[in-house]
Each structure stands twice: as C-alpha cells, then as structure tokens.
Scaffold this motif. Structure first.
Motif: not given
Length: 423
Positions: A233-241, A304-314
């Motif tokens: 996981g992203d350590p900025d979001i999940f300190p215990d990654a 395993i956690t993955i976060i993506k930003h700036k997405l579009s739903l069609i």
C-alpha cells in the motif's frame, strides 16, 4: 560475454548534481562491462517539455520556459563539470535542435506526432550529461541512441514494439559495445520504419529496461527507485504498509494493471515470458535487499491496496432494445483503443455497461461521439478507484463506511473495487 545486467534510473534519481553524484557512486560500486544503463529525463523535464509542446502547437511564445529549461540543465552541468567542459556546448546544441523542432511547422499538423518528435529531448540530453560525468569519474562508458535499438510501429504516444527487429538491433549494436564498456541509453523513445521518433507511453522507461533485458538475454533487470521496494500500500496513506521481499510475476502484473505506480504496466509481461527476474531497489539505500519479482508461484495472501485518482466513469445505455443483453464488450474495447483509453474496470448488465477509465485529454463530446452509434452516454469525472487484492474484513469494513461517496462496487473472492465520488 557474460549475461548483461540492465539498470534503470528515473528522473528523480538524477534531478540535480548531488543526485547524479550519488548514482555515479552507486554504479562505481557495481561497475562491469556487461551493464546497460537506461536513464529517464532529469527531474520534471518531461512535464516542462509537454508545456513547451502545448505552447508551440498553439503558436504561442515559448522563449521564457525554453530558456528556463536550458538554464536548469546548464546549472546541473555546473555542479558536475569544470567551466569549459565540452558538455556545455553539447547541451546548448541539443537545445538549439529542440528550438528548431518546436518551430518546425511541417511536423505540427498532428499534435500527437508533434509530441513524439519533441518529448524525447529530455532523455537525449540527460543521458549525454550522465554518460560524460561517469567517464569523468573513472567509469568509462559509451552513449547509445535508443532510437537505433527500439523499433516500433507509428502509433503516436503509445507505439507498439517490433520485437524481432528490436532484438536484432540490440544484439547487433549493443553486444560488441558491451564486450568493452558499459552502455548508457535512453528510456521511453524508439523509432518507426519511416525514421520518425516514437514514444512508448508516459513513464515508459521501465518498459525500455525490460525490452533491453529481453533482447539481450539479461540475467536480471533492476529498477532503482526512491523507495525500498514494492509495498502492499502507499506508505503516505498506510503507515504500516509491508514491503514484499519476493513477488510473483502474476501478482506484480495485476498490481500494475490496477494502478500501482512503482512499475510501468508493460514491464512485467516480457520479463515473465523470458524468465528474467526484476529487482526493485532503493538508490537512496542501495545496500537494502529491495523486492525481487520472479516466477515464485503462489505468494502469501497479503492484502494489497491500490488507489487511483482522476478517473472517469462512462455509463453506457443501449439505444436499441433489440440489442438488449448483447453486452458488446468487443465494441467497447475497440472504441476505448481508438480513444487511447485504459479501462480500469468494466461492469455489465442487460441494458447498460459501466466502464472506468483514466481521464482523457479530450472533451466529453468526443467521447460521446465515439460511443453513440450503440449507446446513450453519460460521464462523471474526478473519481477515485480503490482496488484491494486479497481483501480481509478490515479493508471491507473501512471502505464501506464511505457509503455516501460510493458510486459503484465490484467484487470477486480475491478482489474488490470501489469507485468513489470524491477525489
């Protein structure tokens, strides 16, 4: 010749003179004739070149940002070389060529083609500086234009590799060089059969390293990052990654597909096919073990956690009910390919289909037009996609608390995805 090694360094690792000095020392400790060093553009150079391309294409003045970019590279050189070193003239010559290319109206008819002819200057300049500095510090090596190695089709901004020609070029050109000296070359760029510069997709230098590794039958490929390896996981979001010591090719490929940013998505597949291990290590702490990606089989089921930003739903709804229930997935993927859209999630029902894509640099009307033969279209932007592989009740309970922001959910036994309204 012993089996080559391929090292790749990104822009952050050579962002200033101190960073280049650090990488040079790292390489000095690993120096060998069979080493291929793939290097990206320095720092934020690619972003700045994209700005120049936009200004030039719109016939706006670009002198100030061009001189700022030149000054950045000259300042970088001043921190590495004595006054009067030939590298200063070489960098200025590259920028003179860059200016002529930006002013060349003959290549401006197609913006994507124009982009490909300009954007690779970052890698060409950074590798010249890097190779000259390595030689200065007692690590003699050769500079090689990657466009003479990587042969592609002519698809702008996302060229497909001609593997047969590329392997032929790499072996013919690089193997004799590696018998004597290591080689420094560029990531991200290639050349089509007409001699035009092509690019492999943004952040494509990882893929270049994989191409070199496969073409030369390398013993391994190492991507040097500012992190200690691949985390769950992203350590900025999940300190215990948790850092993976070992990761199977399949697990790593799924992580990149769903948006993990540590490795370029196209990197894993060719290495897996040829059984070449991929190492992800820290250039800040090169003695640390990092993560090894290889054919390890079933790994422990770690969330395993993955976060993506700036997405579009069609959201696509069938126009003609006689076509009810047909799903039309082939049609949707064909349209997505024409739009250069990467589908992150697809969810089908009898009369409508939802697809989630990376935000596109085109207006909504163009997206509407692409699908309207079959579907009525509605679009939501600035969404956030959370993907959890091997989820436990902890992750499920945490994200379901955000019900007010939830747009859609999709789950299987070992994967769950949530699309949220808020960015």
């Amino acid at each position: 010749m012993t089996q080559p090694l391929v090292y790749k360094f990104g822009g952050a690792s050579i962002k200033d003179a101190k960073a280049i000095q650090r990488i040079a020392q790292l390489l000095k400790n690993h120096w060998a004739n069979n080493l291929v060093i793939v290097v990206s553009a320095a720092g934020k150079t690619t972003d700045k070149l994209e700005h120049l391309i936009s200004l030039s294409f719109d016939n706006k003045d670009f002198d100030v940002p061009l001189f700022e970019l030149l000054d950045y590279h000259l300042d970088l050189c001043k921190g590495l070389f004595e006054e009067g070193h030939p590298i200063f003239t070489r960098v200025e010559n590259h920028f003179a060529q860059l200016r002529r290319s930006l002013e060349n109206s003959a290549i401006k008819e197609n913006q994507a083609f124009f982009y490909d002819q300009i954007i690779g200057y970052g890698e060409l300049i950074s590798t010249r500086i890097f190779q000259e500095y390595l030689c200065l510090k007692g690590c003699p090596c050769l500079w090689q234009d990657a466009r003479e190695l990587v042969s592609t089709d002519s698809r702008a901004k996302m060229a497909r590799v001609d593997w047969a020609l590329t392997m032929q070029h790499c072996r013919k050109i690089l193997i004799p060089m590696l018998d004597t000296f290591p080689v420094v070359t560029q990531g991200f760029i290639g050349r089509d059969l007409q001699g035009n510069t092509t690019t492999l997709g943004r952040e494509g230098s990882d893929f270049t390293a994989a191409i070199m590794g496969v073409s030369l039958g390398a013993s391994s490929v190492t991507i040097w990052k500012d992190v200690a390896g691949i985390l769950n996981g992203d350590p900025d979001i999940f300190p215990d990654a948790v850092k993976f010591e070992y990761l199977d090719f399949e697990e790593a490929a799924e992580m990149t597909y769903y948006g993990a940013s540590v490795i370029h998505p196209k990197t894993i597949k060719p290495l897996s096919k040829h059984g070449i291990s991929l190492h992800v290590k820290s250039f800040l702490n090169p003695s640390l073990a990092g993560t090894i990606i290889g054919a390890f089989g079933q790994a422990p089921r770690i969330p395993i956690t993955i976060i993506k930003h700036k997405l579009s739903l069609i959201e696509l709804r069938i126009r003609d009910l006689s076509m009810f229930g047909g799903f039309h997935f082939d049609y949707i993927y064909d349209v997505a390919e024409k739009l250069n859209a990467d589908i992150q999630l697809i969810q089908g029902a009898a009369a409508h289909i939802n697809i989630v894509i990376d935000a596109l640099p085109i207006d909504e009307e163009q997206i509407n037009k692409a699908f309207r033969d079959v579907f009525r279209v509605s679009i939501k932007n600035n969404l956030r996609l959370v993907t959890v592989k091997n989820p436990t009740s902890v992750e499920i309970d945490h994200y379901r608390k955000m019900e007010m922001e939830l747009v859609l959910e999709q789950k299987s036994p070992d994967l769950i995805q949530w699309l949220f309204e808020k960015e």
